[in-house]
Design a protein around this motif. Structure first.
Motif, PDB file in Angstrom:
ATOM      1  N   UNK A   1      42.683  70.756  81.304  1.00  9.77           N
ATOM      2  CA  UNK A   1      42.026  70.499  82.591  1.00  9.77           C
ATOM      3  C   UNK A   1      43.006  70.414  83.769  1.00  9.77           C
ATOM      4  N   UNK A   2      44.279  70.698  83.523  1.00  9.94           N
ATOM      5  CA  UNK A   2      45.266  70.704  84.607  1.00  9.94           C
ATOM      6  C   UNK A   2      45.582  69.333  85.157  1.00  9.94           C
ATOM      7  N   UNK A   3      45.508  68.313  84.311  1.00  5.98           N
ATOM      8  CA  UNK A   3      45.758  66.937  84.755  1.00  5.98           C
ATOM      9  C   UNK A   3      47.225  66.525  84.664  1.00  5.98           C
ATOM     10  N   UNK A   4      48.046  67.336  84.077  1.00  2.95           N
ATOM     11  CA  UNK A   4      49.436  66.954  83.793  1.00  2.95           C
ATOM     12  C   UNK A   4      50.179  66.378  85.002  1.00  2.95           C
ATOM     13  N   UNK A   5      50.116  66.998  86.195  1.00  9.72           N
ATOM     14  CA  UNK A   5      50.878  66.468  87.339  1.00  9.72           C
ATOM     15  C   UNK A   5      50.460  65.055  87.763  1.00  9.72           C
ATOM     16  N   UNK A   6      49.216  64.657  87.475  1.00  5.95           N
ATOM     17  CA  UNK A   6      48.693  63.367  87.915  1.00  5.95           C
ATOM     18  C   UNK A   6      48.442  62.397  86.748  1.00  5.95           C
ATOM     19  N   UNK A   7      48.830  62.795  85.562  1.00  3.69           N
ATOM     20  CA  UNK A   7      48.457  62.024  84.374  1.00  3.69           C
ATOM     21  C   UNK A   7      49.160  60.675  84.260  1.00  3.69           C
ATOM     22  N   UNK A   8      50.196  60.433  85.091  1.00  2.00           N
ATOM     23  CA  UNK A   8      50.912  59.154  85.059  1.00  2.00           C
ATOM     24  C   UNK A   8      50.273  58.117  85.989  1.00  2.00           C
ATOM     25  N   UNK A   9      49.241  58.514  86.730  1.00  2.00           N
ATOM     26  CA  UNK A   9      48.659  57.643  87.755  1.00  2.00           C
ATOM     27  C   UNK A   9      47.433  56.878  87.242  1.00  2.00           C
ATOM     28  N   UNK A  10      47.090  55.838  87.996  1.00  2.00           N
ATOM     29  CA  UNK A  10      45.818  55.164  87.763  1.00  2.00           C
ATOM     30  C   UNK A  10      44.686  56.018  88.338  1.00  2.00           C
ATOM     31  N   UNK A  11      43.505  55.884  87.768  1.00  2.00           N
ATOM     32  CA  UNK A  11      42.367  56.687  88.227  1.00  2.00           C
ATOM     33  C   UNK A  11      42.048  56.427  89.698  1.00  2.00           C
ATOM     34  N   UNK A  12      42.248  55.191  90.147  1.00  2.00           N
ATOM     35  CA  UNK A  12      41.986  54.848  91.533  1.00  2.00           C
ATOM     36  C   UNK A  12      42.919  55.524  92.520  1.00  2.00           C
ATOM     37  N   UNK A  13      44.045  56.062  92.029  1.00  2.00           N
ATOM     38  CA  UNK A  13      45.011  56.747  92.890  1.00  2.00           C
ATOM     39  C   UNK A  13      44.752  58.253  92.990  1.00  2.00           C
ATOM     40  N   UNK A  14      43.798  58.738  92.204  1.00  2.00           N
ATOM     41  CA  UNK A  14      43.553  60.176  92.148  1.00  2.00           C
ATOM     42  C   UNK A  14      42.613  60.639  93.251  1.00  2.00           C
ATOM     43  N   UNK A  15      42.775  61.893  93.655  1.00  2.00           N
ATOM     44  CA  UNK A  15      41.829  62.511  94.596  1.00  2.00           C
ATOM     45  C   UNK A  15      40.509  62.752  93.872  1.00  2.00           C
ATOM     46  N   UNK A  16      39.462  63.081  94.659  1.00  2.00           N
ATOM     47  CA  UNK A  16      38.146  63.339  94.060  1.00  2.00           C
ATOM     48  C   UNK A  16      38.220  64.499  93.066  1.00  2.00           C
TER      49      UNK A  16
END
Length: 299
Positions: A117-132
């Protein structure tokens, strides 16, 4: 069949959300489920995913009755609801691990869906820190954790910016190479880019169920936009052969609809010449899915 729906009805109080709805979806199809707000889309999806039960009718997923064996259905379906439920204080991997435990899935699957799903660049973050857009990716990753054969997506691209739209669209297309995908959306361009087939529901009833290419080709009336160099009366315009309807767009620009399957532009050109008019523009227009949707669902 991946999905079978036979005479499904559902009522909320006095409101009939679904009225004897029937259709089937073959394995490997990507089907767009369209309809106005309140038409019954989410209700049907919730029935297929066993979140709610129908008042009448039969629904099966991969041959399993949703009422008789809901657990088996849940194992074979990945579901992204319209309002993606996320625990915003959890990290991406932490959230996926929680859901992996629910599905009794091997933890190595987490890295597989992160990559898919292409989540690798953001996978270290909390869900609340992610864009929509990335939150939607997490929702799709969660739906894919147990490697279901059928993916049901309710408004998967709501609220995304144009770049995020393209990314999620490509993701769904890639997933659709191996799985049956049933998705609802209000974005017609999304359906045209992704789907093989379109089902349109209005007031709880199916009003259209066709392959996308067939739907668009069948609904095509020949519409010609013509601009004359001066004013013409409607009386004279009505002498055009096989003219079904006409409407003035602005100034001396007219939109003419013909019943003929032959190209009527030469006829319009000759008509103009015979009436001492010049054609400043003469364009053939086609209906798009949005126009077809409006016609099928207008009150």
């Amino acid at each position: 069949m991946s999905i079978e729906v036979q005479n499904i009805s559902k009522t909320y109080g006095t409101q009939k959300a679904l009225d004897s709805v029937s259709f089937s979806i073959k394995k490997g199809e990507i089907v767009g489920f369209l309809g106005p707000n309140g038409a019954g889309k989410s209700t049907l999806m919730k029935i297929l995913t066993t979140y709610i039960t129908a008042d009448a009718g039969l629904a099966k997923v991969n041959g399993t009755d949703v009422l008789e064996d809901s657990k088996t259905v849940q194992k074979s379906v990945g579901y992204l609801p319209e309002h993606n439920p996320l625990y915003l204080d959890l990290y991406v991997r932490e959230y996926l691990a929680f859901n992996a435990d629910v599905y009794h899935v091997d933890k190595k699957r987490i890295e597989e869906v992160i990559t898919l799903t292409g989540l690798t660049p953001e996978s270290h973050k909390k869900l609340g820190q992610l864009s929509k857009g990335y939150r939607q990716r997490v929702g799709i990753a969660t739906a894919l954790l147990h490697d279901p054969e059928v993916l049901i997506l309710d408004e998967p691209t709501t609220g995304l910016d144009p770049n995020q739209l393209v990314e999620i669209r490509e993701l769904i297309k890639n997933i659709g190479k191996d799985k049956t995908v049933f998705l609802s959306t209000h974005i017609m361009q999304e359906v045209e880019a992704i789907c093989d087939r379109v089902i349109i529901i209005n007031n709880g009833k199916i009003v259209t169920d066709k392959k996308l290419t067939k739907l668009i080709s069948e609904e095509q009336e020949q519409i010609i936009e013509v601009e004359f160099d001066k004013t013409i009366s409607e009386t004279i315009l009505q002498t055009l052969p096989k003219l079904k309807t006409f409407a003035k767009a602005h100034d001396n620009v007219w939109e003419l609809t013909f019943t003929s399957t032959n190209d009527m532009r030469p006829i319009v050109f000759d008509f103009a010449h015979a009436n001492n008019l010049k054609t400043l523009q003469l364009n053939l227009k086609n209906k798009n899915l949005e126009q077809i949707f409006r016609e099928k669902t207008k009150k």
